[in-house]
Motif scaffolding. Structure first.
Motif, PDB file in Angstrom:
ATOM      1  N   VAL A 102       0.863  -1.179   0.000  1.00 47.55           N
ATOM      2  CA  VAL A 102       0.000   0.000   0.000  1.00 47.55           C
ATOM      3  C   VAL A 102       0.904   1.234   0.000  1.00 47.55           C
ATOM      4  CG1 VAL A 102      -1.844   1.230   1.208  1.00 47.55           C
ATOM      5  CG2 VAL A 102      -1.708  -1.286   1.330  1.00 47.55           C
ATOM      6  N   LEU A 103       0.832   2.027  -1.071  1.00 49.22           N
ATOM      7  CA  LEU A 103       1.709   3.187  -1.216  1.00 49.22           C
ATOM      8  C   LEU A 103       0.875   4.457  -1.268  1.00 49.22           C
ATOM      9  CD1 LEU A 103       4.055   1.768  -4.021  1.00 49.22           C
ATOM     10  CD2 LEU A 103       4.327   1.574  -1.547  1.00 49.22           C
ATOM     11  N   ASN A 104       1.334   5.488  -0.589  1.00 47.19           N
ATOM     12  CA  ASN A 104       0.584   6.728  -0.546  1.00 47.19           C
ATOM     13  C   ASN A 104       1.471   7.883  -0.985  1.00 47.19           C
ATOM     14  OD1 ASN A 104      -0.281   9.258   0.744  1.00 47.19           O
ATOM     15  ND2 ASN A 104      -1.926   8.068   1.652  1.00 47.19           N
ATOM     16  N   THR A 105       2.280   8.396  -0.065  1.00 47.41           N
ATOM     17  CA  THR A 105       3.145   9.537  -0.351  1.00 47.41           C
ATOM     18  C   THR A 105       4.138   9.206  -1.471  1.00 47.41           C
ATOM     19  OG1 THR A 105       2.931  10.002   1.995  1.00 47.41           O
ATOM     20  CG2 THR A 105       4.556  11.293   0.791  1.00 47.41           C
ATOM     21  N   ALA A 106       4.500   7.935  -1.601  1.00 46.73           N
ATOM     22  CA  ALA A 106       5.459   7.523  -2.635  1.00 46.73           C
ATOM     23  C   ALA A 106       4.978   7.923  -4.025  1.00 46.73           C
ATOM     24  CB  ALA A 106       5.694   6.015  -2.572  1.00 46.73           C
ATOM     25  N   PHE A 107       3.653   7.903  -4.260  1.00 45.94           N
ATOM     26  CA  PHE A 107       3.139   8.285  -5.585  1.00 45.94           C
ATOM     27  C   PHE A 107       3.454   9.749  -5.891  1.00 45.94           C
ATOM     28  CE2 PHE A 107       0.660   4.397  -5.312  1.00 45.94           C
ATOM     29  CZ  PHE A 107       0.637   3.977  -6.632  1.00 45.94           C
ATOM     30  N   ALA A 108       3.515  10.585  -4.842  1.00 46.31           N
ATOM     31  CA  ALA A 108       3.801  12.006  -5.038  1.00 46.31           C
ATOM     32  C   ALA A 108       5.305  12.281  -5.030  1.00 46.31           C
ATOM     33  CB  ALA A 108       3.116  12.821  -3.950  1.00 46.31           C
ATOM     34  N   ALA A 128      -2.725   1.776  -4.429  1.00 42.37           N
ATOM     35  CA  ALA A 128      -2.534   3.212  -4.185  1.00 42.37           C
ATOM     36  C   ALA A 128      -3.476   3.647  -3.083  1.00 42.37           C
ATOM     37  CB  ALA A 128      -2.815   4.005  -5.458  1.00 42.37           C
ATOM     38  N   SER A 129      -2.895   4.148  -2.010  1.00 39.97           N
ATOM     39  CA  SER A 129      -3.704   4.691  -0.935  1.00 39.97           C
ATOM     40  C   SER A 129      -3.947   6.159  -1.243  1.00 39.97           C
ATOM     41  CB  SER A 129      -2.936   4.496   0.372  1.00 39.97           C
ATOM     42  OG  SER A 129      -3.270   5.481   1.304  1.00 39.97           O
ATOM     43  N   ILE A 130      -5.212   6.534  -1.368  1.00 35.74           N
ATOM     44  CA  ILE A 130      -5.561   7.934  -1.647  1.00 35.74           C
ATOM     45  C   ILE A 130      -6.348   8.474  -0.460  1.00 35.74           C
ATOM     46  CG2 ILE A 130      -6.837   9.527  -3.133  1.00 35.74           C
ATOM     47  CD1 ILE A 130      -6.309   7.746  -5.487  1.00 35.74           C
ATOM     48  N   ASP A 131      -5.765   9.462   0.214  1.00 39.89           N
ATOM     49  CA  ASP A 131      -6.442  10.113   1.338  1.00 39.89           C
ATOM     50  C   ASP A 131      -7.007  11.444   0.850  1.00 39.89           C
ATOM     51  OD1 ASP A 131      -5.623   8.095   3.093  1.00 39.89           O
ATOM     52  OD2 ASP A 131      -3.737   9.120   3.556  1.00 39.89           O
ATOM     53  N   VAL A 132      -8.247  11.692   1.233  1.00 43.11           N
ATOM     54  CA  VAL A 132      -8.901  12.923   0.811  1.00 43.11           C
ATOM     55  C   VAL A 132      -9.209  13.778   2.041  1.00 43.11           C
ATOM     56  CG1 VAL A 132     -11.158  13.731  -0.002  1.00 43.11           C
ATOM     57  CG2 VAL A 132      -9.825  12.149  -1.389  1.00 43.11           C
ATOM     58  N   LYS A 133      -9.040  15.079   1.877  1.00 43.52           N
ATOM     59  CA  LYS A 133      -9.316  16.019   2.972  1.00 43.52           C
ATOM     60  C   LYS A 133     -10.086  17.198   2.390  1.00 43.52           C
ATOM     61  CE  LYS A 133      -6.672  18.064   6.789  1.00 43.52           C
ATOM     62  NZ  LYS A 133      -5.308  18.243   7.307  1.00 43.52           N
ATOM     63  N   VAL A 144      -1.343  13.864   1.214  1.00 51.27           N
ATOM     64  CA  VAL A 144      -0.299  12.844   1.377  1.00 51.27           C
ATOM     65  C   VAL A 144       0.444  13.128   2.668  1.00 51.27           C
ATOM     66  CG1 VAL A 144      -0.062  12.398  -1.104  1.00 51.27           C
ATOM     67  CG2 VAL A 144       1.360  14.156  -0.015  1.00 51.27           C
ATOM     68  N   ASP A 145       1.479  12.334   2.912  1.00 54.25           N
ATOM     69  CA  ASP A 145       2.293  12.519   4.111  1.00 54.25           C
ATOM     70  C   ASP A 145       1.414  12.468   5.365  1.00 54.25           C
ATOM     71  OD1 ASP A 145       4.501  12.894   5.599  1.00 54.25           O
ATOM     72  OD2 ASP A 145       4.879  14.979   4.997  1.00 54.25           O
ATOM     73  N   ARG A 146       0.700  11.389   5.500  1.00 56.38           N
ATOM     74  CA  ARG A 146      -0.214  11.146   6.613  1.00 56.38           C
ATOM     75  C   ARG A 146      -1.187  12.311   6.845  1.00 56.38           C
ATOM     76  NH1 ARG A 146       3.300  10.523  10.987  1.00 56.38           N
ATOM     77  NH2 ARG A 146       4.982  11.191   9.635  1.00 56.38           N
ATOM     78  N   GLY A 147      -1.740  12.796   5.736  1.00 58.81           N
ATOM     79  CA  GLY A 147      -2.797  13.796   5.818  1.00 58.81           C
ATOM     80  C   GLY A 147      -2.324  15.217   5.966  1.00 58.81           C
ATOM     81  N   ARG A 148      -0.991  15.434   5.976  1.00 63.04           N
ATOM     82  CA  ARG A 148      -0.506  16.765   6.327  1.00 63.04           C
ATOM     83  C   ARG A 148      -0.252  17.689   5.139  1.00 63.04           C
ATOM     84  NH1 ARG A 148       4.205  15.211  10.443  1.00 63.04           N
ATOM     85  NH2 ARG A 148       4.763  14.078   8.568  1.00 63.04           N
ATOM     86  N   ARG A 149      -0.112  17.099   3.950  1.00 61.83           N
ATOM     87  CA  ARG A 149       0.237  17.922   2.788  1.00 61.83           C
ATOM     88  C   ARG A 149      -0.808  17.722   1.695  1.00 61.83           C
ATOM     89  NH1 ARG A 149       4.738  16.508  -0.910  1.00 61.83           N
ATOM     90  NH2 ARG A 149       5.306  14.956   0.641  1.00 61.83           N
TER      91      ARG A 149
END
Lengths: 264, 204
Positions: A102-108, A128-133, A144-149
């Protein structure tokens, strides 16, 4: 016909299973993830996602050890994520028993690594882990970056981007809905489902079984939860039976005999 | 029970397969060298990845000839996922490539179809088409875990002991005498998968 999957998420911080509320992790649920894994085995969950949310990069080795211990008891697919930015570490996690990354920030931040990992291990291995805010105006942004960016792309555009980089599946979460007990961010789930032909796992906010059903109706191939599955006895059996009774095709194993009512 | 041999030829992670045999109480060991194959009564070929790469790896280490001798001696062999496809005569993956040919079958890509996702990934049902000792205590309609983009098309329906529907109806379990194949991952298919592995480990 491929069944809709019920996915249990184990969020690990410093080796312990923790509760996640809006990406903050304070309460410890299990001191040892293996205990949680054993329960989910009995309850016939369809897939496990194990995430390392430790703040320090140095948590990698301990997380790999946790993957190894959990995988020994995991006879369903196991997806793992957190702090994966290089092929060697990815390979180590797979060797220790993970089936998917599971990759998140790596995609960016490390797109070349993602492409290399997808080529080497196959698209089916890259989630691909996609976090939405959402901002104050309610507009959904990719975080990304655990919700911070926040990124500039819309969730739909980002979904197409991760697909192009070699993702085979999308694991959706919402910073605002995480642990908030109000169900998935269905609008964002729908936007992503419509943008790409990849299977989408919906996550973040489940408090009643009907939230799972809403995720399926929004187009998700799989529905995931964390906190509720830990705090409810026989949780995944009850959830699966609820979905089956609502006409959703789910795996036959793990449905309990008696019909259950929606929780909450 | 003597240990089973699990062929390690550089195609994917074998830890899950070893974990599964450990869980059901059958010792399993990795086999990396051709000379070691003869020491096992039962062999498992797991593997994920590209067909041609797999056959090339087996050939380079001469494992292919050792496995041929194992099968010719009438000893049980189980191919899992890519391992099942290697058992077949030929694959269309990235050109045309020869497999072991122990079972007369062609490996084909899923044809494109509206709304059909490839790879075929997730839990899907196996329908039992023919009785086989490998299927002891397994019910038709049981769900197992698949991840694959190519499927096995048997020349003889006799060899397709279970079938599964994903746009086409394909052979999800194949069997011919002492050679067996499972397109799905029994090591990731929970109780049903454990039962299938137990059945293979205890075949007479």
């Amino acid at each position: 016909m491929v069944k809709k999957r019920l996915v249990a998420v184990l969020i690990l911080r410093d080796g312990q299973v923790v509760q996640s509320i809006k990406f903050k992790h304070t309460n410890v649920i299990h001191a040892d993830p293996v205990h949680a894994m054993e329960a989910f085995n009995k309850w016939s969950v369809d897939e496990i996602v194990l995430l390392n949310v430790s703040r320090e990069e140095e948590s990698r080795a301990a997380f790999a050890e946790a993957v190894e211990r959990v995988s020994k008891h995991c006879f369903v697919p196991l997806a793992v994520g957190g702090w994966i930015t290089e092929v060697d570490y990815a390979r180590e996690l797979l060797t220790k028993g993970a089936d998917k990354l599971v990759l998140n920030t790596a995609f960016a931040d490390h797109p070349a690594f993602v492409e290399a990992a997808s080529k080497r291990f196959g698209k089916q291995c890259i989630v691909a882990s996609i976090d939405v805010k959402r901002d104050d105006a309610g507009v959904a942004h990719v975080a990304v970056d655990r919700g911070r960016r926040l990124l500039e792309e819309t969730p739909a555009a980002w979904a197409q981007q991760v697909r192009a980089l070699g993702a085979g599946e999308i694991f959706f979460n919402s910073v605002d809905h995480d642990g908030a007990r109000k169900g998935y961010d269905l609008e964002s789930v729908k936007a992503i489902v419509e943008a790409v032909d990849l299977p989408v796992i919906a996550f973040g906010g489940v408090f009643t079984w009907s939230h799972l059903l809403a995720g399926i109706k929004a187009g998700a191939e799989a529905v995931a939860a964390a906190n509720i599955f830990h705090y409810t006895e026989q949780a995944t059996r009850k959830a699966k039976t609820f979905l089956a009774n609502a006409g959703v095709p789910v795996r036959s194993e793990g449905q309990s005999l008696a019909p259950v009512r929606a929780a909450g | 029970m003597p240990p089973l041999g699990v062929v390690d030829y550089g195609m994917g992670n074998l830890r899950s397969v070893l974990n599964a045999f450990e869980e059901i109480g059958h010792e399993a060991e990795l086999v990396t060298e051709a000379e070691a194959v003869a020491g096992y009564d039962r062999i498992v070929i797991p593997g994920v990845g590209a067909f041609s790469q797999a056959m090339a790896n087996l050939s380079r280490s001469a494992l292919d000839e050792a496995l041929d001798r194992h099968v010719a001696a009438g000893k049980p062999l189980l191919g899992i996922c890519l391992g099942m496809q290697l058992i077949c005569r030929e694959s269309d993956e990235d050109g045309t490539h020869q497999g072991f040919g122990w079972i007369d079958a062609q490996v084909r890509h899923f044809p494109p179809a509206e709304g059909l996702k490839v790879p075929h990934m997730g839990w899907n049902a196996i329908e039992i088409a023919r009785e086989n000792p490998l299927l002891r205590e397994v019910n038709s309609g049981a769900d197992v875990y698949f991840v694959h983009s190519y499927y096995v098309d048997c020349a003889s329906a006799e060899d397709a002991v279970c079938t599964t529907e994903h746009g086409v109806r394909f052979a999800s379990v194949i069997a011919k005498e002492n050679v067996f194949g499972m397109q799905f991952h029994p090591e990731k298919s929970q109780n049903i998968g454990m039962q299938l592995l137990r059945n293979f480990a205890t075949l007479h």
